[in-house]
Write an enzyme that holds these catalytic residues in place. Structure first.
Site, PDB file in Angstrom:
ATOM      1  CG  LEU A  58      27.223   8.023  50.311  1.00 30.63           C
ATOM      2  CD1 LEU A  58      26.604   6.997  51.394  1.00 30.63           C
ATOM      3  CD2 LEU A  58      26.409   9.395  50.213  1.00 30.63           C
ATOM      4  CG  ASP A  59      31.485  13.780  50.821  1.00 30.86           C
ATOM      5  OD1 ASP A  59      31.918  13.501  49.669  1.00 30.86           O
ATOM      6  OD2 ASP A  59      30.890  14.722  51.350  1.00 30.86           O
ATOM      7  CG  HIS A  60      36.042  10.728  55.022  1.00 31.16           C
ATOM      8  ND1 HIS A  60      36.504  12.138  54.657  1.00 31.16           N
ATOM      9  CD2 HIS A  60      36.309  10.802  56.268  1.00 31.16           C
ATOM     10  CE1 HIS A  60      36.500  12.783  55.601  1.00 31.16           C
ATOM     11  NE2 HIS A  60      36.587  12.264  56.649  1.00 31.16           N
TER      12      HIS A  60
END
Ligand code: URA
Length: 238
Positions: free
Chosen positions: A105-107
């Protein structure tokens, strides 16, 4: 059924090097059913084994399957550069077990992240052939329109993809809210699809994978749990 020596058992559960585990055992730190086991060569049946160490009961697990409620500002990468890594949210022994995120997942994306030390499980869950649906709650910068939903369902062409990518379902949940179901896990896929469809993703949350819903796990942000066999079964595609 499998038997292992006590030092190998401790090491396999993430309590450090074999040498360190032997020291712990010889120091009398390991008890089973209230009895100290200080011979590191002792072999024990691992199925159903529970030992006590550092004032905690530890259930032996050949592999671990974890769900984390990922907060924003944590990176899934093994070598995080701008934010702390998601592994820092787990118990220390899990990092010794080489637990890794299943996909990324993106930050700034929040929500359900699976983690495991079982390579076959990680591979199977990440395989594009498996078609496990991932359910996202997206907040859009611009209001949601019928046209946006039509485009997401018809498929949008992303720069480096050979063919258009389409959402399995795309439901309006509010003026700026969409529930998007994807079967692929391409890099920044939701954000890039929304941008290609003429809107913009302002926030993103993964609420479920397959039929396993984050809400059912009752985890606050940053908390994690072991998944039971019944919960793991909910991850299978239909
Ligand atoms: N799609 C994105 O754009 N980001 C994520 O983190 C997950 C899916």
């Amino acid at each position: 059924m499998s038997k292992l020596s006590l030092d190998r058992i401790l090491q396999s559960q993430g309590y450090g090097t074999r040498k360190f585990c032997r020291t712990l055992i010889e120091d009398g730190e390991v008890t089973i059913n209230g009895v100290v086991h200080d011979n590191y060569k002792e072999t024990l049946e691992t199925d159903g084994l529970v030992f006590r160490l550092f004032e905690e009961d530890v259930q032996y697990r050949e592999h671990v399957y974890i769900a984390l409620n990922k907060p924003a500002n944590y990176e899934c990468s093994r070598k995080p550069s701008h934010h702390p890594g998601v592994l820092t949210l787990l118990a220390e022994e899990l990092t010794w077990r080489d637990v890794q995120p299943v996909g990324r997942l993106d930050h700034d994306t929040t929500g359900m992240l699976l983690m495991s030390d079982d390579g076959a499980f990680i591979h199977a869950q990440s395989s594009p052939k498996r078609h496990v649906p991932k359910i996202y709650q997206a907040t859009t910068a611009e209001p949601v329109t019928d046209e946006l939903i039509e485009k997401m369902l018809a498929g949008v062409q992303l720069h480096d993809e050979p063919a258009p990518l389409a959402a399995v379902t795309c439901l309006k949940r509010g003026e700026h809210q969409l529930e998007i179901v994807l079967e692929q896990g391409k890099y920044h896929q939701v954000k890039r699809m929304l941008a290609a469809a003429g809107n913009h993703c302002a926030a993103l949350h993964r609420s479920a994978i397959g039929k396993l819903e984050l809400a059912a796990l009752d985890l606050n942000e940053g908390e994690w749990c072991y998944l039971t066999p019944e919960q793991l079964a909910l991850l299978s595609p239909e």
